[in-house]
Write a protein that holds these residues in place. Structure first.
Motif, PDB file in Angstrom:
ATOM      1  N   THR A   2       0.843  -1.185   0.000  1.00 30.89           N
ATOM      2  CA  THR A   2       0.000   0.000   0.000  1.00 30.89           C
ATOM      3  C   THR A   2       0.881   1.237   0.000  1.00 30.89           C
ATOM      4  OG1 THR A   2      -1.735  -1.151   1.210  1.00 30.89           O
ATOM      5  CG2 THR A   2      -1.773   1.252   1.282  1.00 30.89           C
ATOM      6  N   ARG A   3       0.607   2.137  -0.933  1.00 31.19           N
ATOM      7  CA  ARG A   3       1.333   3.411  -1.013  1.00 31.19           C
ATOM      8  C   ARG A   3       0.303   4.518  -1.173  1.00 31.19           C
ATOM      9  NH1 ARG A   3       6.507   5.527  -4.436  1.00 31.19           N
ATOM     10  NH2 ARG A   3       5.855   7.704  -4.564  1.00 31.19           N
ATOM     11  N   ILE A   4       0.490   5.587  -0.385  1.00 32.20           N
ATOM     12  CA  ILE A   4      -0.411   6.735  -0.437  1.00 32.20           C
ATOM     13  C   ILE A   4       0.447   7.977  -0.628  1.00 32.20           C
ATOM     14  CG2 ILE A   4      -2.213   8.012   0.764  1.00 32.20           C
ATOM     15  CD1 ILE A   4      -2.527   5.390   2.518  1.00 32.20           C
ATOM     16  N   ASN A   5       0.203   8.701  -1.700  1.00 31.16           N
ATOM     17  CA  ASN A   5       1.009   9.875  -2.032  1.00 31.16           C
ATOM     18  C   ASN A   5       0.435  11.145  -1.426  1.00 31.16           C
ATOM     19  OD1 ASN A   5       2.826   8.413  -3.597  1.00 31.16           O
ATOM     20  ND2 ASN A   5       1.618   8.688  -5.445  1.00 31.16           N
ATOM     21  N   GLY A   6       1.343  11.974  -0.934  1.00 31.77           N
ATOM     22  CA  GLY A   6       1.005  13.314  -0.495  1.00 31.77           C
ATOM     23  C   GLY A   6       1.669  14.307  -1.433  1.00 31.77           C
ATOM     24  N   GLU A 105      16.067  15.634  12.298  1.00 32.67           N
ATOM     25  CA  GLU A 105      16.521  16.630  11.326  1.00 32.67           C
ATOM     26  C   GLU A 105      15.388  17.085  10.400  1.00 32.67           C
ATOM     27  OE1 GLU A 105      19.556  18.031  11.434  1.00 32.67           O
ATOM     28  OE2 GLU A 105      19.898  16.766  13.193  1.00 32.67           O
ATOM     29  N   GLN A 106      14.277  16.369  10.401  1.00 30.97           N
ATOM     30  CA  GLN A 106      13.149  16.699   9.515  1.00 30.97           C
ATOM     31  C   GLN A 106      12.023  17.431  10.244  1.00 30.97           C
ATOM     32  OE1 GLN A 106      13.605  16.261   6.327  1.00 30.97           O
ATOM     33  NE2 GLN A 106      15.526  15.179   6.682  1.00 30.97           N
ATOM     34  N   ASN A 107      12.169  17.622  11.550  1.00 24.98           N
ATOM     35  CA  ASN A 107      11.133  18.326  12.309  1.00 24.98           C
ATOM     36  C   ASN A 107      10.950  19.756  11.821  1.00 24.98           C
ATOM     37  OD1 ASN A 107      10.145  16.430  14.176  1.00 24.98           O
ATOM     38  ND2 ASN A 107      11.954  16.672  15.458  1.00 24.98           N
ATOM     39  N   GLY A 108       9.726  20.235  11.891  1.00 17.34           N
ATOM     40  CA  GLY A 108       9.425  21.617  11.550  1.00 17.34           C
ATOM     41  C   GLY A 108       9.250  21.885  10.065  1.00 17.34           C
ATOM     42  N   LYS A 109       9.205  20.850   9.244  1.00 19.23           N
ATOM     43  CA  LYS A 109       9.080  21.028   7.793  1.00 19.23           C
ATOM     44  C   LYS A 109       7.696  20.663   7.269  1.00 19.23           C
ATOM     45  CE  LYS A 109      14.003  20.088   7.157  1.00 19.23           C
ATOM     46  NZ  LYS A 109      15.007  19.234   6.502  1.00 19.23           N
ATOM     47  N   GLY A 110       6.785  20.272   8.167  1.00 13.01           N
ATOM     48  CA  GLY A 110       5.420  19.943   7.760  1.00 13.01           C
ATOM     49  C   GLY A 110       5.220  18.501   7.322  1.00 13.01           C
ATOM     50  N   PHE A 111       6.279  17.698   7.339  1.00 12.56           N
ATOM     51  CA  PHE A 111       6.166  16.314   6.877  1.00 12.56           C
ATOM     52  C   PHE A 111       5.215  15.486   7.747  1.00 12.56           C
ATOM     53  CE2 PHE A 111      10.727  16.877   5.219  1.00 12.56           C
ATOM     54  CZ  PHE A 111      10.279  17.253   3.960  1.00 12.56           C
ATOM     55  N   MET A 112       5.320  15.654   9.067  1.00 13.59           N
ATOM     56  CA  MET A 112       4.488  14.817   9.936  1.00 13.59           C
ATOM     57  C   MET A 112       3.027  15.226   9.869  1.00 13.59           C
ATOM     58  SD  MET A 112       4.378  12.098  11.546  1.00 13.59           S
ATOM     59  CE  MET A 112       6.072  11.660  11.852  1.00 13.59           C
ATOM     60  N   THR A 113       2.743  16.493   9.769  1.00 12.04           N
ATOM     61  CA  THR A 113       1.349  16.920   9.623  1.00 12.04           C
ATOM     62  C   THR A 113       0.755  16.299   8.364  1.00 12.04           C
ATOM     63  OG1 THR A 113       1.777  18.997  10.787  1.00 12.04           O
ATOM     64  CG2 THR A 113      -0.191  18.910   9.394  1.00 12.04           C
ATOM     65  N   GLU A 114       1.513  16.306   7.289  1.00 13.62           N
ATOM     66  CA  GLU A 114       1.054  15.706   6.035  1.00 13.62           C
ATOM     67  C   GLU A 114       0.840  14.203   6.203  1.00 13.62           C
ATOM     68  OE1 GLU A 114       2.339  15.512   1.307  1.00 13.62           O
ATOM     69  OE2 GLU A 114       3.546  16.712   2.692  1.00 13.62           O
ATOM     70  N   SER A 143       4.483  17.885  18.841  1.00 16.27           N
ATOM     71  CA  SER A 143       3.583  16.808  18.455  1.00 16.27           C
ATOM     72  C   SER A 143       2.119  17.219  18.615  1.00 16.27           C
ATOM     73  CB  SER A 143       3.875  15.555  19.285  1.00 16.27           C
ATOM     74  OG  SER A 143       3.137  14.461  18.806  1.00 16.27           O
ATOM     75  N   ILE A 144       1.819  17.941  19.661  1.00 16.40           N
ATOM     76  CA  ILE A 144       0.445  18.433  19.862  1.00 16.40           C
ATOM     77  C   ILE A 144       0.065  19.367  18.709  1.00 16.40           C
ATOM     78  CG2 ILE A 144      -1.026  19.873  21.340  1.00 16.40           C
ATOM     79  CD1 ILE A 144       0.541  18.647  23.756  1.00 16.40           C
ATOM     80  N   ARG A 145       0.978  20.232  18.302  1.00 17.09           N
ATOM     81  CA  ARG A 145       0.709  21.144  17.184  1.00 17.09           C
ATOM     82  C   ARG A 145       0.466  20.380  15.887  1.00 17.09           C
ATOM     83  NH1 ARG A 145       4.842  25.010  16.007  1.00 17.09           N
ATOM     84  NH2 ARG A 145       3.271  25.951  14.669  1.00 17.09           N
ATOM     85  N   VAL A 146       1.258  19.323  15.642  1.00 15.75           N
ATOM     86  CA  VAL A 146       1.071  18.490  14.448  1.00 15.75           C
ATOM     87  C   VAL A 146      -0.362  17.966  14.419  1.00 15.75           C
ATOM     88  CG1 VAL A 146       1.619  16.203  13.489  1.00 15.75           C
ATOM     89  CG2 VAL A 146       3.461  17.805  14.036  1.00 15.75           C
ATOM     90  N   LEU A 147      -0.798  17.391  15.524  1.00 20.69           N
ATOM     91  CA  LEU A 147      -2.134  16.799  15.578  1.00 20.69           C
ATOM     92  C   LEU A 147      -3.227  17.852  15.407  1.00 20.69           C
ATOM     93  CD1 LEU A 147      -1.331  14.307  18.433  1.00 20.69           C
ATOM     94  CD2 LEU A 147      -1.994  13.670  16.100  1.00 20.69           C
ATOM     95  N   GLU A 148      -3.066  18.984  16.044  1.00 24.32           N
ATOM     96  CA  GLU A 148      -4.077  20.040  15.904  1.00 24.32           C
ATOM     97  C   GLU A 148      -4.131  20.558  14.468  1.00 24.32           C
ATOM     98  OE1 GLU A 148      -4.438  21.728  20.448  1.00 24.32           O
ATOM     99  OE2 GLU A 148      -2.938  22.661  19.152  1.00 24.32           O
ATOM    100  N   LYS A 149      -2.989  20.708  13.816  1.00 22.93           N
ATOM    101  CA  LYS A 149      -2.979  21.132  12.410  1.00 22.93           C
ATOM    102  C   LYS A 149      -3.654  20.108  11.509  1.00 22.93           C
ATOM    103  CE  LYS A 149       1.278  23.842  12.521  1.00 22.93           C
ATOM    104  NZ  LYS A 149       2.674  23.892  12.042  1.00 22.93           N
ATOM    105  N   ALA A 150      -3.615  18.844  11.926  1.00 23.93           N
ATOM    106  CA  ALA A 150      -4.235  17.768  11.146  1.00 23.93           C
ATOM    107  C   ALA A 150      -5.719  17.594  11.479  1.00 23.93           C
ATOM    108  CB  ALA A 150      -3.487  16.457  11.376  1.00 23.93           C
TER     109      ALA A 150
END
Length: 181
Positions: A2-6, A105-114, A143-150
């Motif tokens: 399974t692959r899901i593209n963002g 090193e990838q924090n703060g770039k919006g990847f996790m929210t996506e 992490s809380i901000r990621v979830l709220e943005k999502a």
């Protein structure tokens, strides 16, 4: 598979040959990830341990108990994190918990929210879940901000509900509801 593209990342199930890259992600971020995770087995930081986990992920998928994805960048197919739905509950609850780790090193770039948005869409549309819940240590503001943005909303504090590194930790409970079911 399974692959899901963002837009900037994609998520997909793990394959056996991902074990080395998964181990590298875990070793590189060991100190960072262990601040937020439960105790890990002695073989966790070995190639064989990661191969075993990939097999367990596939079994969990087949049993409708958990859905583990790797988070990969679109531009170079690099593994930068993991995200999963676990403790899938059926019957009258139709819910699951979400968990994730991202290379520091990838924090703060919006990847996790996506990635969270992609997994929630999968949970609601493919798995027909009604609710996805998260628990986050209150000091983990990112992490809380990621979830709220999502789209997650805060529901309260679960007192001393998860043992992390030998200590019972409080968790901020957040959830998102499938309004289309």
């Amino acid at each position: 598979m399974t692959r899901i593209n963002g837009n900037s990342i994609y998520i997909r199930t793990f394959k056996a040959d991902d074990a080395e890259e998964l181990l590298d992600l875990q070793l590189t971020n060991r100190d960072f990830f262990e601040k937020f995770s439960t105790n890990r087995d002695s073989d966790f930081y070995t190639l064989e341990g990661q191969k075993k986990r990939i097999q367990e992920y596939a079994k969990g998928w087949e049993l409708d108990q958990q859905y583990m994805f790797g988070i990969f960048t679109m531009d170079n197919d690099a593994l930068i994190g993991t995200i999963n739905l676990f403790e899938v509950l059926r019957g009258s609850l139709q819910g699951a918990f979400i968990g994730y780790f991202l290379d520091k090193e990838q924090n703060g770039k919006g990847f996790m929210t996506e990635a969270v948005k992609l997994v929630v869409t999968y949970a609601f549309n493919q798995l027909q879940l009604h609710r996805v819940e998260a628990g986050v240590m209150p000091h983990n503001i990112g992490s809380i901000r990621v979830l709220e943005k999502a789209g997650f909303h805060r529901e309260g504090i679960a007192v001393k509900n998860v043992k992390i590194n030998g200590k019972w930790e409080d968790h901020q409970v957040l959830a998102i509801i499938n309004l289309n079911d």
